[in-house]
Scaffold this motif. Structure first.
Motif, PDB file in Angstrom:
ATOM      1  N   ASN A 102      58.286  12.639 120.417  1.00  0.00           N
ATOM      2  CA  ASN A 102      57.944  11.343 119.884  1.00  0.00           C
ATOM      3  C   ASN A 102      58.872  10.279 120.006  1.00  0.00           C
ATOM      4  O   ASN A 102      58.904   9.354 119.752  1.00  0.00           O
ATOM      5  CB  ASN A 102      57.486  11.323 118.598  1.00  0.00           C
ATOM      6  N   GLY A 103      60.070  11.005 120.568  1.00  0.00           N
ATOM      7  CA  GLY A 103      61.369   9.744 120.675  1.00  0.00           C
ATOM      8  C   GLY A 103      61.820   9.358 119.345  1.00  0.00           C
ATOM      9  O   GLY A 103      62.325   8.179 119.330  1.00  0.00           O
ATOM     10  N   SER A 104      61.675  10.066 118.370  1.00  0.00           N
ATOM     11  CA  SER A 104      62.151   9.908 116.911  1.00  0.00           C
ATOM     12  C   SER A 104      63.176  10.566 116.643  1.00  0.00           C
ATOM     13  O   SER A 104      64.119  11.233 117.483  1.00  0.00           O
ATOM     14  CB  SER A 104      60.974  10.335 116.032  1.00  0.00           C
ATOM     15  N   ALA A 105      63.811  10.407 115.422  1.00  0.00           N
ATOM     16  CA  ALA A 105      64.891  11.141 115.001  1.00  0.00           C
ATOM     17  C   ALA A 105      64.873  11.562 113.710  1.00  0.00           C
ATOM     18  O   ALA A 105      63.867  11.392 112.817  1.00  0.00           O
ATOM     19  CB  ALA A 105      66.275  10.036 114.996  1.00  0.00           C
ATOM     20  N   PHE A 106      65.844  12.584 113.440  1.00  0.00           N
ATOM     21  CA  PHE A 106      66.154  13.114 111.813  1.00  0.00           C
ATOM     22  C   PHE A 106      67.480  13.234 111.578  1.00  0.00           C
ATOM     23  O   PHE A 106      67.977  13.322 112.476  1.00  0.00           O
ATOM     24  CB  PHE A 106      65.048  14.354 111.825  1.00  0.00           C
ATOM     25  N   ALA A 107      67.652  13.534 110.269  1.00  0.00           N
ATOM     26  CA  ALA A 107      69.142  13.626 109.930  1.00  0.00           C
ATOM     27  C   ALA A 107      69.292  15.359 109.429  1.00  0.00           C
ATOM     28  O   ALA A 107      68.451  15.810 108.808  1.00  0.00           O
ATOM     29  CB  ALA A 107      69.422  12.738 108.788  1.00  0.00           C
ATOM     30  N   LEU A 108      70.504  15.708 109.707  1.00  0.00           N
ATOM     31  CA  LEU A 108      70.806  17.031 109.499  1.00  0.00           C
ATOM     32  C   LEU A 108      72.078  17.092 108.532  1.00  0.00           C
ATOM     33  O   LEU A 108      73.001  16.685 109.039  1.00  0.00           O
ATOM     34  CB  LEU A 108      70.982  18.030 110.797  1.00  0.00           C
ATOM     35  N   LEU A 109      71.721  17.541 107.202  1.00  0.00           N
ATOM     36  CA  LEU A 109      72.974  17.393 106.346  1.00  0.00           C
ATOM     37  C   LEU A 109      73.298  18.815 106.110  1.00  0.00           C
ATOM     38  O   LEU A 109      72.549  19.768 105.896  1.00  0.00           O
ATOM     39  CB  LEU A 109      72.448  16.944 105.069  1.00  0.00           C
ATOM     40  N   ALA A 125      65.733   6.717 110.895  1.00  0.00           N
ATOM     41  CA  ALA A 125      65.523   5.706 111.991  1.00  0.00           C
ATOM     42  C   ALA A 125      67.011   5.751 112.997  1.00  0.00           C
ATOM     43  O   ALA A 125      67.119   5.676 114.033  1.00  0.00           O
ATOM     44  CB  ALA A 125      65.162   4.323 111.499  1.00  0.00           C
ATOM     45  N   ASP A 126      68.394   5.718 111.849  1.00  0.00           N
ATOM     46  CA  ASP A 126      69.420   5.519 112.609  1.00  0.00           C
ATOM     47  C   ASP A 126      70.395   6.049 111.518  1.00  0.00           C
ATOM     48  O   ASP A 126      70.123   6.804 110.519  1.00  0.00           O
ATOM     49  CB  ASP A 126      69.757   4.020 112.798  1.00  0.00           C
ATOM     50  N   ARG A 127      72.083   5.896 112.135  1.00  0.00           N
ATOM     51  CA  ARG A 127      72.837   6.775 111.317  1.00  0.00           C
ATOM     52  C   ARG A 127      73.039   5.974 110.179  1.00  0.00           C
ATOM     53  O   ARG A 127      73.463   6.713 109.240  1.00  0.00           O
ATOM     54  CB  ARG A 127      74.156   6.585 112.146  1.00  0.00           C
ATOM     55  N   ALA A 134      70.512   7.342 107.491  1.00  0.00           N
ATOM     56  CA  ALA A 134      71.177   8.685 107.144  1.00  0.00           C
ATOM     57  C   ALA A 134      72.244   8.806 106.115  1.00  0.00           C
ATOM     58  O   ALA A 134      72.068   9.521 105.292  1.00  0.00           O
ATOM     59  CB  ALA A 134      71.356   9.584 108.504  1.00  0.00           C
ATOM     60  N   GLU A 135      72.973   7.900 106.478  1.00  0.00           N
ATOM     61  CA  GLU A 135      74.240   7.860 105.488  1.00  0.00           C
ATOM     62  C   GLU A 135      73.713   7.261 104.211  1.00  0.00           C
ATOM     63  O   GLU A 135      74.256   7.755 103.044  1.00  0.00           O
ATOM     64  CB  GLU A 135      75.391   6.691 105.871  1.00  0.00           C
ATOM     65  N   ARG A 136      72.768   6.387 104.003  1.00  0.00           N
ATOM     66  CA  ARG A 136      72.431   5.908 102.593  1.00  0.00           C
ATOM     67  C   ARG A 136      71.619   6.943 101.918  1.00  0.00           C
ATOM     68  O   ARG A 136      71.830   7.461 100.790  1.00  0.00           O
ATOM     69  CB  ARG A 136      71.349   4.823 102.889  1.00  0.00           C
ATOM     70  N   MET A 137      70.848   7.812 102.744  1.00  0.00           N
ATOM     71  CA  MET A 137      70.015   8.765 101.918  1.00  0.00           C
ATOM     72  C   MET A 137      70.969   9.884 101.536  1.00  0.00           C
ATOM     73  O   MET A 137      70.974  10.505 100.623  1.00  0.00           O
ATOM     74  CB  MET A 137      68.976   9.315 103.126  1.00  0.00           C
ATOM     75  N   ALA A 138      71.920  10.315 102.252  1.00  0.00           N
ATOM     76  CA  ALA A 138      72.891  11.258 101.890  1.00  0.00           C
ATOM     77  C   ALA A 138      73.891  10.937 100.810  1.00  0.00           C
ATOM     78  O   ALA A 138      74.030  11.583  99.769  1.00  0.00           O
ATOM     79  CB  ALA A 138      74.077  11.442 103.459  1.00  0.00           C
ATOM     80  N   SER A 139      74.193   9.617 100.746  1.00  0.00           N
ATOM     81  CA  SER A 139      74.847   9.138  99.644  1.00  0.00           C
ATOM     82  C   SER A 139      74.015   9.310  98.172  1.00  0.00           C
ATOM     83  O   SER A 139      74.541   9.566  97.263  1.00  0.00           O
ATOM     84  CB  SER A 139      75.396   7.749  99.495  1.00  0.00           C
ATOM     85  N   LYS A 140      72.886   8.721  98.477  1.00  0.00           N
ATOM     86  CA  LYS A 140      71.775   8.896  97.124  1.00  0.00           C
ATOM     87  C   LYS A 140      71.726  10.456  96.885  1.00  0.00           C
ATOM     88  O   LYS A 140      71.623  10.683  95.479  1.00  0.00           O
ATOM     89  CB  LYS A 140      70.453   8.020  97.610  1.00  0.00           C
ATOM     90  N   LEU A 141      71.540  11.217  97.483  1.00  0.00           N
ATOM     91  CA  LEU A 141      71.627  12.575  97.460  1.00  0.00           C
ATOM     92  C   LEU A 141      72.717  13.082  96.716  1.00  0.00           C
ATOM     93  O   LEU A 141      72.486  13.682  95.674  1.00  0.00           O
ATOM     94  CB  LEU A 141      70.978  13.377  98.638  1.00  0.00           C
TER      95      LEU A 141
END
Length: 255
Positions: free
Chosen positions: A160-167, A223-225, A228-235
């Motif tokens: 799909n040309g999409s992205a995901f984050a791996l933590l 969508a972008d880095r 991902a950083e915002r989601m990681a910080s929240k986690l």
């Protein structure tokens, strides 16, 4: 002292036996049950680890090696057979039952290890599947299931040309908890961290236990880095507050 070291080694062994995905029971030569692990209790539908609750048929058929028999180290006699037992709920189960004598330094048999595998119906298949793909301690997906979901996430992203984050996540100074409060407290902390991590992500995301105090997460549709950083910080914020472990306050952070 040597006796203390032996006790600690035995505790480590029982902790490992409790987590593996095969039924294990340890008995003495006179048939006294010392331990039955979680897998065996689940397969036999037991509600507790009480020795009295384990069906005696499951421990019959010890090999000829008896209390007074001696055997050279490295040459154990093994008895392997298919048996049928009735669970506590009245269900007949077909089991592959193997018995391995355990010898001391003099060659005397001191214990027997009973290894039990379920050969039965759908419930057995479901139990095996759960134990094969989920971590026994936390209930999270284990490495096997995580690797499968990671492969899928990569395939979807490429298609799909999409992205995901791996933590990759670990608990800061986790060893201090084990040293100060014991391994049971460490296990309790791991379970609580697993709960908080799961609550901090969406249902479409995956949180898995990689091993030890290490966790991994796949965050879908990132969508972008920066996102991902915002989601990681929240986690990290939601999982970094104080914990109550064995009735004691414990402040832990994640990285």
């Amino acid at each position: 002292p040597r006796s203390v070291k032996m006790i600690l080694r035995k505790q480590d062994l029982l902790r490992m036996i409790e987590r593996i995905a095969v039924g294990v029971a340890i008995t003495r030569p006179d048939g006294t049950l010392e331990h039955a692990n979680r897998y065996l209790r689940e397969v036999l539908q037991l509600h507790t680890g009480s020795p009295a609750e384990l069906p005696v048929e499951c421990l019959e058929g010890r090999p000829a090696t008896g209390k007074g028999r001696r055997q050279p180290l490295g040459a154990p006699e093994v008895d392997c057979r298919t048996i049928r037992v009735r669970s506590r709920e009245g269900k007949t189960l077909e089991l592959l039952h193997s018995v391995y004598p355990l010898y001391d330094d003099t060659g005397a048999a001191t214990h027997f290890a009973h290894v039990v595998q379920y050969l039965g119906d759908e419930r057995g298949a479901e139990t095996l599947s759960r134990l094969a793909f989920y971590d026994n301690l936390t209930g999270l997906p284990n490495r096997n299931l995580f690797n499968d979901r990671l492969d899928r996430a990569i395939a979807v992203a490429q298609r799909n040309g999409s992205a995901f984050a791996l933590l990759c996540i670990d608990i800061d100074h986790f060893k201090h908890v084990n040293d100060a409060f014991g391994h049971e407290a460490g296990d309790e902390l791991l379970r609580e961290v697993a709960v908080r991590l799961t609550r901090s992500v969406r249902s479409s995301d995956t949180v898995a236990r990689w091993g030890g105090d290490e966790f991994v997460a796949i965050l879908d549709g990132v969508a972008d880095r920066e996102m991902a950083e915002r989601m990681a910080s929240k986690l990290l914020d939601s999982c970094g507050s104080g914990y109550s472990i064995d009735g004691r306050d414990c402040r832990k952070t994640l990285s």
